[in-house]
Design a protein around this motif. Structure first.
Motif, short mmCIF file in Angstrom:
data_model
loop_
_atom_site.label_atom_id
_atom_site.label_comp_id
_atom_site.label_asym_id
_atom_site.label_seq_id
_atom_site.Cartn_x
_atom_site.Cartn_y
_atom_site.Cartn_z
N ALA A 55 0.83 -1.21 0.00
CA ALA A 55 0.00 0.00 0.00
C ALA A 55 0.86 1.26 0.00
CB ALA A 55 -0.93 -0.02 1.21
N VAL A 56 1.96 1.23 0.77
CA VAL A 56 2.86 2.39 0.78
C VAL A 56 3.41 2.66 -0.62
CG1 VAL A 56 5.03 3.29 1.69
CG2 VAL A 56 3.44 2.11 3.21
N GLU A 57 3.87 1.60 -1.28
CA GLU A 57 4.45 1.77 -2.62
C GLU A 57 3.38 2.19 -3.63
OE1 GLU A 57 7.09 -0.76 -5.87
OE2 GLU A 57 6.96 -1.43 -3.76
N MET A 58 2.16 1.65 -3.48
CA MET A 58 1.07 2.05 -4.39
C MET A 58 0.74 3.53 -4.24
SD MET A 58 -1.35 -1.31 -3.90
CE MET A 58 -2.68 -0.79 -4.98
N ALA A 59 0.76 4.01 -2.99
CA ALA A 59 0.50 5.43 -2.78
C ALA A 59 1.59 6.28 -3.42
CB ALA A 59 0.40 5.71 -1.28
N ASP A 60 2.85 5.84 -3.30
CA ASP A 60 3.95 6.58 -3.93
C ASP A 60 3.80 6.58 -5.45
OD1 ASP A 60 4.97 7.00 -1.42
OD2 ASP A 60 6.41 5.34 -1.52
N ARG A 61 3.43 5.43 -6.00
CA ARG A 61 3.27 5.36 -7.46
C ARG A 61 2.05 6.15 -7.92
NH1 ARG A 61 5.38 -0.10 -10.26
NH2 ARG A 61 7.25 -0.40 -9.01
N GLY A 62 1.04 6.24 -7.05
CA GLY A 62 -0.12 7.05 -7.41
C GLY A 62 0.24 8.50 -7.57
N THR A 63 1.14 8.99 -6.72
CA THR A 63 1.60 10.37 -6.84
C THR A 63 2.34 10.58 -8.17
OG1 THR A 63 1.81 10.51 -4.44
CG2 THR A 63 3.00 12.15 -5.76
N ALA A 64 3.21 9.61 -8.53
CA ALA A 64 3.93 9.71 -9.80
C ALA A 64 2.98 9.58 -10.99
CB ALA A 64 5.01 8.63 -9.87
#
Length: 577
Positions: A388-397
């Motif tokens: 979930a943390v990585e998905m949130a980071d990728r969502g920003t990108a």
């Protein structure tokens, strides 16, 4: 059953090797026994004989001491005849012990000479034996003569003659000890000589065993080489084919050149490769629609229940992008497929890299789960939270990539990734009808994860997780308690947390946000509305625009204007899904 030719060849190799092993074993046994006998002779005869000679010296000195004691007893006034008799008995006993040690040494030396199975210098040993007998008899005779003269002199009080007799006795005993020392020296040389012979024989045995073993190995390898030449070529081709299959190359086959067992094995190998090609086509086809691990489990039927579900504790994740549907309106079908594929690929990669199973795509939403047999029970919540943390980071990108893909200038500010995660008991297995089945999960945890994903809209958050998930994840991520909720379809309040980031990666402002928000939540539940409003405002000062702080501050204002009932338990109830 093996063909006679192959059986005879293999049996011939085995018999030949066994025969060589028997020869080596017999030779080693003979040499080992010989060396063992030599070692036994060295330790039980040579060394023991040397010890007897050494003890002869000791007994002689002890006898001299006894003589001195007898003289001292005699010169006393009055003489102690009882003590003199006791010492005389000891004197005679020491003399017998000298004779016994001499006889024992001679017996051992004679035994060495009489043993024809070992190598020894019989002439020198014979001379040593004669010398022992001679000096022993001489000592006994001369000492007896001196003692016969000394005792009458003592009785008459002739001390000068007594002292002269003692001097002669000491000289005789010194001469005896010197001769015994020479014999011991010669005996020690024999001991060393025998030890050298034993070591030489031992080294020779080792060399012979090594040579015979090497010859046997060469003969065995040569025999095996010539026997196996006729069958190695087809086996080598079969091995090359196996390596090709191991490397994933399933497009070839092996020519069957013989009709024996190897030919049958080659034909079976070709059939196996064909079956592998068929399974690989199935995996490649269905792996694009269902997770390959699920496909493999259903095909092989080893770890997955194909016909019935079972209850397991699993962690379920739902992901959606707020405003994505309206954002894609007006896009051509081809463009929409391109954008959807890019979005789903971007969001799916963290799930796959953290060993999650993507259950299905529902429009722009993703449903995934973690748990046995795909991940360990103790790891599932931690992996889901890290994903979930990585998905949130990728969502920003992803927000920066969507305008180019959609052909627009910018995306709306509310276009954010929303994630909901819950852990609990679910029904997992192949579920569906007789016409179509789906390996999926069902249960309260699935519903709760879906509700939490939607609740992000209320709190302006990104990743909401259940208390069970947060507890199981441990200290893998940093989080904060958001609220206690009663979601639609449930009656029991559920403590909800928001994932902030990975453990140890928070900034000072984020840490201040967590502290102020926790203070506000405590005051809120205690109905201290002013304290709660100040704490939430302080949280917004630490991180302006924080969604949960805004939502809670607004709720506090509403409660100040319209307080909750007296039996309010601090939980917020949601009537909509």
């Amino acid at each position: 059953m093996l063909r006679p030719t192959i059986r005879k060849r293999i049996l011939g190799i085995a018999i030949g090797l066994i025969f060589l092993m028997v020869i080596i074993s017999a030779l080693s046994t003979v040499m080992t026994r010989k060396i063992a006998h030599q070692l036994d002779e060295l330790t039980t005869k040579y060394v023991e004989a040397y010890g007897h000679l050494a003890r002869m010296n000791v007994r002689s000195l002890e006898q001299a001491v006894v003589v001195r004691r007898m003289v001292f007893i005699k010169i006393q006034t009055p003489p102690d005849e009882t003590a003199f008799a006791d010492q005389q008995t000891i004197y005679e006993a020491k003399g017998r012990e000298i004779d016994q040690e001499a006889q024992a040494a001679r017996a051992l030396i004679i035994a060495i000479i009489d043993d024809p199975t070992t190598v020894s210098d019989d002439a020198k040993l014979g001379r040593i034996e004669n010398r022992i007998e001679t000096i022993t008899s001489d000592l006994r005779r001369y000492l007896d003569e001196e003692h016969k003269r000394i005792w009458p002199q003592l009785d008459s009080g002739n001390m000068p003659e007594v002292r002269a007799s003692l001097v002669r006795t000491d000289a005789l005993r010194d001469e005896f000890n010197r001769k015994i020392e020479e014999i011991r020296h010669d005996m020690l040389e024999q001991v060393r000589s025998d030890a050298a012979v034993t070591m030489r024989d031992q080294q020779r045995a080792i060399v012979i065993s090594a040579i015979v073993t090497m010859l046997a190995a060469i003969l065995g390898l040569t025999f095996a080489f010539f026997v196996s030449t006729g069958i190695t070529r087809p086996v080598r081709r079969l091995l090359d084919g196996t390596r090709a299959v191991e490397a994933g190359r399933l497009d070839g086959s092996i020519d069957v050149t013989t009709r024996d067992e190897i030919g049958q094995l080659t034909a079976a190998f070709n059939n196996m490769v064909e079956q592998l090609r068929h399974k690989e086509r199935l995996r490649e086809t269905f792996g694009r629609y269902v997770d390959p691990r699920v496909v493999e489990g259903l095909i092989d039927q080893r770890s997955l229940t194909a016909g019935a579900g079972e209850r397991r504790v699993m962690t379920v994740l739902f992901c959606d992008m707020q405003g994505f549907t309206s954002l894609s309106e007006g896009t051509t079908p081809q463009g929409l497929v391109k954008v959807m594929n890019h979005y789903l690929s971007t969001m799916s990669e963290p799930i796959r890299s953290h060993r999650g199973i993507i259950d299905k795509y529902i429009g722009d939403a993703i449903m995934a789960y973690w748990g046995p047999p795909f991940t360990e029970h103790s790891e599932q919540a931690r992996l889901a939270c890290l994903a979930a943390v990585e998905m949130a980071d990728r969502g920003t990108a992803l927000r920066t990539e969507l305008p180019e893909l959609l052909g627009v200038r910018a995306v709306p500010s509310d276009c954010e990734v929303r994630i909901g995660i819950a852990t609990g008991e679910v029904l997992v297995g192949s579920i569906g009808s007789e016409f179509m089945m789906s390996y999926t999960v069902m249960g309260d945890a699935v519903n709760l994860a879906s509700r939490l994903e939607n609740v992000n809209k209320i709190y302006g958050s990104h990743s909401l997780v259940s208390e069970a998930t947060m507890t199981a994840a441990g200290d893998a991520v940093e989080s904060r308690e958001i609220d206690r909720l009663v979601v639609a379809g449930q009656t029991r309040p559920e403590t909800v947390f928001e994932i902030i980031g990975r453990a140890g990666e928070l900034t000072e402002k984020q840490l201040a946000l967590l502290a102020r928000y926790a203070e506000g939540l405590t005051a809120y539940r205690a109905r201290r509305w002013d304290d709660a409003r100040r704490a939430f405002q302080a949280a917004l000062e630490a991180v302006p625009g924080d969604g949960p702080s805004k939502a809670m501050a607004q709720r506090v204002e509403n409660f100040q204007a319209d307080p909750p009932a007296a039996d309010w338990d601090g939980a917020w109830r949601l009537d909509q899904k």
